[in-house]
Design a protein around this motif. Structure first.
Motif, PDB file in Angstrom:
ATOM      1  N   ASP A   5      -7.981   6.700   3.278  1.00 51.67           N
ATOM      2  CA  ASP A   5      -6.569   6.543   2.940  1.00 51.67           C
ATOM      3  C   ASP A   5      -6.030   5.152   3.264  1.00 51.67           C
ATOM      4  O   ASP A   5      -4.839   4.907   3.103  1.00 51.67           O
ATOM      5  N   PHE A   6      -6.900   4.246   3.716  1.00 57.14           N
ATOM      6  CA  PHE A   6      -6.481   2.860   3.933  1.00 57.14           C
ATOM      7  C   PHE A   6      -7.436   1.890   3.242  1.00 57.14           C
ATOM      8  O   PHE A   6      -7.723   0.814   3.754  1.00 57.14           O
ATOM      9  N   SER A   7      -7.880   2.252   2.073  1.00 57.46           N
ATOM     10  CA  SER A   7      -8.792   1.407   1.312  1.00 57.46           C
ATOM     11  C   SER A   7      -8.042   0.242   0.675  1.00 57.46           C
ATOM     12  O   SER A   7      -7.067   0.458  -0.059  1.00 57.46           O
ATOM     13  N   PRO A   8      -8.448  -1.004   0.929  1.00 54.83           N
ATOM     14  CA  PRO A   8      -7.797  -2.146   0.268  1.00 54.83           C
ATOM     15  C   PRO A   8      -7.916  -2.080  -1.248  1.00 54.83           C
ATOM     16  O   PRO A   8      -7.005  -2.474  -1.974  1.00 54.83           O
ATOM     17  N   LYS A   9      -9.040  -1.563  -1.740  1.00 54.81           N
ATOM     18  CA  LYS A   9      -9.251  -1.465  -3.179  1.00 54.81           C
ATOM     19  C   LYS A   9      -8.316  -0.429  -3.801  1.00 54.81           C
ATOM     20  O   LYS A   9      -7.746  -0.641  -4.872  1.00 54.81           O
TER      21      LYS A   9
END
Length: 633
Positions: free
Chosen positions: A127-131
């Motif tokens: 839930d904190f993926s830069p992509k």
């Protein structure tokens, strides 16, 4: 070196959050990595008929409103509501009360275009993926807050929307397999979705669109979702410990009342009520302030309390007297902070665009509908303004409102809320707001001694807002850091040290303040010890003097024990047009004028949107800056 920094961070977290928190998070992480969470939350949907259509139609639990007895005056002239429903017919949905996107599925981020896999177990979703970008842009549509527009349109315009409501709900069920994908990741989002489905399902309870197969499908999904919440609520209690657990507790309580056909309904009803009561007592102070130090999150809790207290009473249950006292104290605190012209409050603290139950045509930042609704629950007050009181009309039956009333008019004066360090002066249509308090729970922003100034609905010196939770590092540090607030920095150092995501170390634990009246005006005096990652014993003292009946403020900032060679920076974030209408000037301890520096700043009034603006800065190599703010007219 990296390992050493990790252990130092772990030590800070354990010391501040408690080792029980650290051990729980470590154990939860281990369950995710070893697949235990996948065993605890299997990808298995319930296939069952909990109740027959005849029983469903004949045995109607007591909800917040009776769709057959609503006394709310219909208004087919609400053109904005009609327009919004028209947008939904074209597949466009509103995000965070301001942005519109055409998103054909339930897993796409409209900002980045990233599509989450819908069959991946929720415990494997990043839930904190830069992509992927900010996952809240996926969760927002799946909250189903748009159902309130459909229900209100149905009522005001007399055009049946049950087909659209059930179509969207069943599409979500079909496209979001149990315990799979991003929309099963957060238990609060699940509970909120169920609450919103429950509202719409109750309104359309007797709809001819509803048949046995459709009812079974919806109830099985609600059951699976609330089983997930019940099994995972300890995470919210221990690891999150804020409005998340309140929402989940309310979800269990409401589900237990409204769906007695579920095997666990009695258990959920009791557990939800007990937990909701306990968390209200813990999260709201006796003087009405909220542990998340956020006006918008406080409004979230106001809405949850309105639902919880009202539904409990309608079903012959009562919360402890403390819950009523905390609700009343919340009303008083928020009223004192609220501008009487437009119902707005300082944009203080994290603002993620949350408005769980949008039941009026008022602006997102107008708190009056929610405060009126809670006030009506507590005091059975009527209100004659149809726009401001629509939310109240849905949640509080007219027969329970027997006294004509409105939000209490707050008199001028100086107000102290010592437990969390809020100090407010109200004078002749102005509000002077300052916060300086010690942290006993996790801080989200480094904003001590932030000063907000309002004049008859205009926020002339303001908080910069939030923008996004999952943004680039520079933007995150700006909006969460000291630089986005009207206070003091030392060089470019925040008051606390920013770490990973929402984590700050070197919490401010030594802060105090007071406010009062003088012969010709009002004053606020505060101080805190901070910047401990910069040097020892650094103390920022702020004194604000507001002249009675005049648009004139004197702000004195004294910073003690600043390391040699470092400068203090006094920051101001004005509204557009400030420099045309007001004069701001500063001098140092010798009385020498300080040249104002104009820097680029950012302002985010609503979540997900930001605009470029200016920031005014006064710098000094001394320890004191004395600033005058006054009207040019």
């Amino acid at each position: 070196m990296k390992a050493l920094r990790y252990w130092i961070l772990l030590w800070h977290i354990g010391r501040q959050m408690g080792w029980h928190y650290v051990l729980f998070r470590a154990g939860y992480w281990w369950q995710g990595k070893t697949g235990i969470l996948q065993l605890r939350f299997p990808k298995r949907a319930t296939r069952h008929s909990f109740i027959s259509m005849q029983e469903w139609q004949n045995n109607k639990p007591t909800f917040l409103f009776d769709p057959e007895k609503l006394t709310l005056q219909r208004n087919a002239g609400i053109t904005d509501l009609k327009w919004r429903v028209g947008q939904m017919e074209m597949g466009r949905f509103r995000y965070f009360s301001s942005q519109w996107f055409e998103v054909p599925d339930w897993h796409s981020n409209p900002l980045t275009g990233f599509v989450y896999p819908k069959h991946q177990h929720w415990s494997d979703v990043d839930d904190f993926s830069p992509k992927a970008g900010d996952i809240k842009y996926v969760w927002e549509k799946s909250r189903f807050t748009f159902l309130y527009d459909l229900v209100r349109y149905d009522y005001h315009f007399g055009q049946d929307q049950s087909g659209k409501v059930f179509e969207l709900i069943t599409d979500w069920i079909d496209k979001n397999p149990v315990n799979c994908g991003p929309n099963w990741k957060c238990s609060q989002e699940i509970a909120l979705r169920v609450l919103n489905w429950t509202f719409a399902l109750h309104y359309h309870r007797l709809s001819s669109t509803l048949n046995q197969l459709l009812l079974d499908k919806i109830l099985c999904s609600i059951y699976d979702q609330m089983r997930h919440v019940a099994a995972n609520i300890r995470f919210s209690e221990i690891a999150v410990s804020n409005n998340h657990v309140l929402t989940e507790a309310l979800g269990l309580f409401v589900t237990g009342i409204m769906f007695p056909c579920f095997p666990e309904s009695h258990e959920w009803r009791k557990k939800g009520k007990d937990l909701f009561e306990r968390e209200i007592n813990r999260q709201i102070t006796s003087d009405g302030t909220y542990l998340q130090f956020s006006m918008n999150y406080h409004r979230v809790v106001v809405q949850l309390m309105t639902w919880g207290i009202q539904l409990a009473e309608l079903n012959d249950e009562w919360f402890s007297e403390t819950v009523y006292e905390q609700a009343d104290a919340s009303l008083r605190f928020l009223r004192i902070c609220m501008d009487a012209v437009n119902g707005r409050l300082p944009l203080y603290g994290h603002n993620d665009g949350a408005l769980f139950f949008p039941l009026s045509e008022c602006d997102f930042r107008d708190f009056r509908p929610q405060l009126i609704a809670l006030e009506s629950v507590l005091y059975s007050w009527k209100n004659s303004d149809p726009v401001l009181s629509e939310e109240k009309a849905w949640l509080v039956p007219e027969e329970l409102s027997d006294v004509e009333g409105y939000l209490e008019v707050v008199e001028d004066g100086a107000f102290n809320f010592q437990e969390d360090g809020y100090f407010i002066v109200r004078d002749s249509g102005t509000i002077t707001f300052l916060r300086c308090g010690s942290y006993c729970s996790r801080p989200f922003q480094a904003d001590h001694n932030h000063l907000d100034i309002w004049i008859n609905g205009r926020n002339i010196l303001r908080d910069a807002g939030t923008w996004l939770y999952n943004a680039d590092e520079e933007s995150t540090r700006y909006f969460a850091g000291t630089r986005a607030h009207n206070t003091i920095m030392i060089e470019n150092f925040d008051q606390m040290q920013k770490r990973h995501r929402f984590i700050w170390t070197h919490w401010i634990t030594n802060a105090k303040g007071k406010s009062g009246t003088a012969d010709d005006g009002f004053w606020i005096e505060t101080e805190f010890e901070g910047f401990r990652h910069v040097g020892k014993g650094i103390v920022h003292k702020r004194r604000v003097i507001k002249k009675a009946g005049r648009l004139h403020w004197l702000v004195e900032d004294l910073v003690l024990n600043v390391p040699k060679g470092m400068r203090i920076r006094q920051l101001w974030h004005p509204d557009r047009g400030f420099l045309d209408d007001f004069r701001i000037s500063a001098v140092d301890e010798q009385g020498c004028g300080i040249l104002m520096i104009v820097e680029r700043g950012w302002y985010s009034e609503v979540y997900g949107e930001k605009v470029e603006c200016i920031a005014m800065v006064f710098e000094s190599s001394g320890s004191l800056i004395r600033t005058v703010i006054e009207s040019l007219k």
